[in-house]
Scaffold this motif. Structure first.
Motif, short mmCIF file in Angstrom:
data_model
loop_
_atom_site.label_atom_id
_atom_site.label_comp_id
_atom_site.label_asym_id
_atom_site.label_seq_id
_atom_site.Cartn_x
_atom_site.Cartn_y
_atom_site.Cartn_z
N LEU A 8 0.83 -1.21 0.00
CA LEU A 8 0.00 0.00 0.00
C LEU A 8 0.86 1.25 0.00
O LEU A 8 0.52 2.24 -0.66
N GLU A 9 1.99 1.20 0.70
CA GLU A 9 2.88 2.37 0.69
C GLU A 9 3.47 2.61 -0.69
O GLU A 9 3.67 3.76 -1.10
N SER A 10 3.71 1.51 -1.40
CA SER A 10 4.32 1.65 -2.71
C SER A 10 3.39 2.35 -3.71
O SER A 10 3.84 2.85 -4.73
N VAL A 11 2.10 2.34 -3.43
CA VAL A 11 1.17 2.96 -4.38
C VAL A 11 0.66 4.31 -3.88
O VAL A 11 -0.04 5.02 -4.60
N GLU A 12 1.03 4.67 -2.68
CA GLU A 12 0.57 5.92 -2.08
C GLU A 12 1.00 7.11 -2.95
O GLU A 12 2.12 7.16 -3.44
N PRO A 213 -14.83 -12.29 -10.17
CA PRO A 213 -15.41 -13.25 -9.25
C PRO A 213 -14.42 -13.80 -8.21
O PRO A 213 -13.22 -13.84 -8.43
N LEU A 214 -14.99 -14.19 -7.06
CA LEU A 214 -14.35 -15.16 -6.18
C LEU A 214 -15.00 -16.48 -6.58
O LEU A 214 -16.20 -16.66 -6.39
N VAL A 215 -14.21 -17.36 -7.19
CA VAL A 215 -14.78 -18.63 -7.63
C VAL A 215 -14.74 -19.61 -6.47
O VAL A 215 -13.67 -20.01 -6.01
N ALA A 216 -15.93 -19.95 -6.00
CA ALA A 216 -16.05 -20.93 -4.91
C ALA A 216 -16.05 -22.31 -5.52
O ALA A 216 -16.87 -22.62 -6.39
N LEU A 217 -15.09 -23.12 -5.10
CA LEU A 217 -14.90 -24.46 -5.67
C LEU A 217 -15.21 -25.52 -4.62
O LEU A 217 -15.31 -25.21 -3.43
N PRO A 218 -15.36 -26.77 -5.06
CA PRO A 218 -15.59 -27.84 -4.07
C PRO A 218 -14.48 -27.90 -3.02
O PRO A 218 -14.72 -28.28 -1.87
N ASP A 219 -13.27 -27.50 -3.45
CA ASP A 219 -12.16 -27.48 -2.51
C ASP A 219 -11.42 -26.14 -2.65
O ASP A 219 -10.59 -25.97 -3.53
N GLY A 220 -11.79 -25.18 -1.82
CA GLY A 220 -11.13 -23.87 -1.88
C GLY A 220 -11.94 -22.82 -2.60
O GLY A 220 -13.08 -23.08 -3.04
N ALA A 221 -11.36 -21.63 -2.69
CA ALA A 221 -11.99 -20.51 -3.38
C ALA A 221 -10.88 -19.65 -3.97
O ALA A 221 -9.88 -19.41 -3.30
N GLN A 222 -11.06 -19.20 -5.21
CA GLN A 222 -10.00 -18.47 -5.90
C GLN A 222 -10.47 -17.07 -6.28
O GLN A 222 -11.48 -16.91 -6.96
N ALA A 223 -9.68 -16.06 -5.87
CA ALA A 223 -9.96 -14.67 -6.26
C ALA A 223 -9.36 -14.44 -7.64
O ALA A 223 -8.16 -14.28 -7.79
N VAL A 224 -10.23 -14.44 -8.64
CA VAL A 224 -9.79 -14.42 -10.03
C VAL A 224 -9.60 -13.00 -10.55
O VAL A 224 -8.78 -12.72 -11.40
N ASP A 225 -10.37 -12.07 -10.02
CA ASP A 225 -10.31 -10.68 -10.49
C ASP A 225 -10.55 -9.78 -9.28
O ASP A 225 -11.46 -10.03 -8.50
N VAL A 226 -9.72 -8.76 -9.16
CA VAL A 226 -9.89 -7.86 -8.03
C VAL A 226 -9.69 -6.42 -8.46
O VAL A 226 -8.86 -6.12 -9.33
N ARG A 227 -10.46 -5.55 -7.91
CA ARG A 227 -10.38 -4.12 -8.21
C ARG A 227 -10.28 -3.37 -6.89
O ARG A 227 -11.01 -3.67 -5.94
N LEU A 228 -9.38 -2.42 -6.85
CA LEU A 228 -9.07 -1.78 -5.57
C LEU A 228 -8.93 -0.27 -5.76
O LEU A 228 -8.31 0.18 -6.73
N THR A 229 -9.49 0.50 -4.87
CA THR A 229 -9.28 1.94 -4.88
C THR A 229 -8.72 2.34 -3.53
O THR A 229 -9.29 1.99 -2.49
N VAL A 230 -7.60 3.04 -3.53
CA VAL A 230 -7.04 3.50 -2.27
C VAL A 230 -7.08 5.01 -2.21
O VAL A 230 -7.15 5.70 -3.22
N ASP A 231 -7.02 5.52 -1.00
CA ASP A 231 -7.10 6.95 -0.72
C ASP A 231 -5.90 7.67 -1.34
O ASP A 231 -4.77 7.19 -1.21
#
Ligand code: ADP
Ligand code: MG
Length: 231
Positions: A8-12, A213-231
């Motif tokens: 987070l500091e690296s993107v501040e 999506p967070l793909v919920a699988l029979p074994d585990g869950a995978q964060a496939v795409d993420v979008r983030l906005t920081v101050d």
């Protein structure tokens, strides 16, 4: 937590704080599973990464100016090694056509997640001026706008609250394995909600975060795409 702070500091102070690149690392730092993969800026590097991944790969344009990648044909699923070069060039061309002066960081080459075996969900956070960090959980993927099947809590959430979120959406039966399908790993989804809750509680500078999506699988869950906005 240390690692998350470094990221987070690296993107501040950066002009563009809608992060794609660092967002995956941030999730990883909080123990949220993400598919194997890397962001590259040449077709040759894309092939190098693809060759380390079994089977086909997913390739996605990475640009802070392109928020909905699939809308511009910026996501290619099931790309075989021999097609990686063409796919790379095509993604860049599409991005340029969409917005000639787009800031293009590169292309993400990612392991394929078995969507057929799983359920696409969304886990997000938005800071509400009145309530503070509002966590959202719902059905994800292409259905998210159509179905509007979501539920909310103010972070931080305890485990039983996170678990309740997975039970109270209308599509909850899908998670439990409708029509003879295997049930998905609801414990891991619950865990992911809690980890996200912890992340946004630890870092008030995160204004908005969506895993879709967070793909919920029979074994585990995978964060496939993420979008983030920081101050
Ligand atoms: P965007 O939301 O910007 O269009 P995504 O990364 O969410 O881009 O990709 C769009 C869709 O492509 C996802 O909702 C999912 O259905 C599919 N997809 C993306 N990445 C993968 C992956 N690694 N494995 C399988 N399907 C994927
Ligand atoms: Mg998405």
């Amino acid at each position: 937590r240390e690692r998350a702070r470094d990221i987070l500091e690296s993107v501040e102070g950066r002009d563009d704080t809608r992060l794609g690149v660092e967002a995956m690392d941030l999730l990883d730092a909080y123990g949220i599973e993400t598919p194997q993969g890397e962001i590259v800026d040449s077709p040759g590097d894309a092939l190098d990464v693809a060759e380390t991944i079994d089977g086909g790969v997913v390739m996605k344009i990475v640009s802070p100016d392109i928020l909905h990648k699939s809308d511009i044909g910026g996501v290619k699923v099931g790309v075989e090694n021999e097609d990686v070069y063409d796919a790379y060039e095509d993604l860049i061309t599409r991005a340029r056509n969409y917005q000639p002066d787009a800031n293009i960081i590169g292309v993400q080459v990612q392991e394929m997640v078995d969507l057929d075996a799983g359920v696409e969900t969304i886990v997000g956070m938005n800071r509400d001026p009145q309530f503070g960090p509002l966590l959202m959980f719902g059905l994800g993927g292409i259905f998210v706008e159509v179905m509007e099947d979501t539920t909310f809590r103010v972070a931080p959430v305890a485990e039983n609250e996170a678990h309740a979120m997975t039970e109270e959406i209308d599509s909850a039966p899908l998670l439990r394995g409708a029509r003879g399908r295997d049930p998905v790993d609801v414990d891991e989804v619950t865990e992911t909600i809690q980890r996200l809750s912890q992340l946004v509680t630890d870092f008030p500078a995160i204004l908005e975060l969506d895993i879709n999506p967070l793909v919920a699988l029979p074994d585990g869950a995978q964060a496939v795409d993420v979008r983030l906005t920081v101050d």
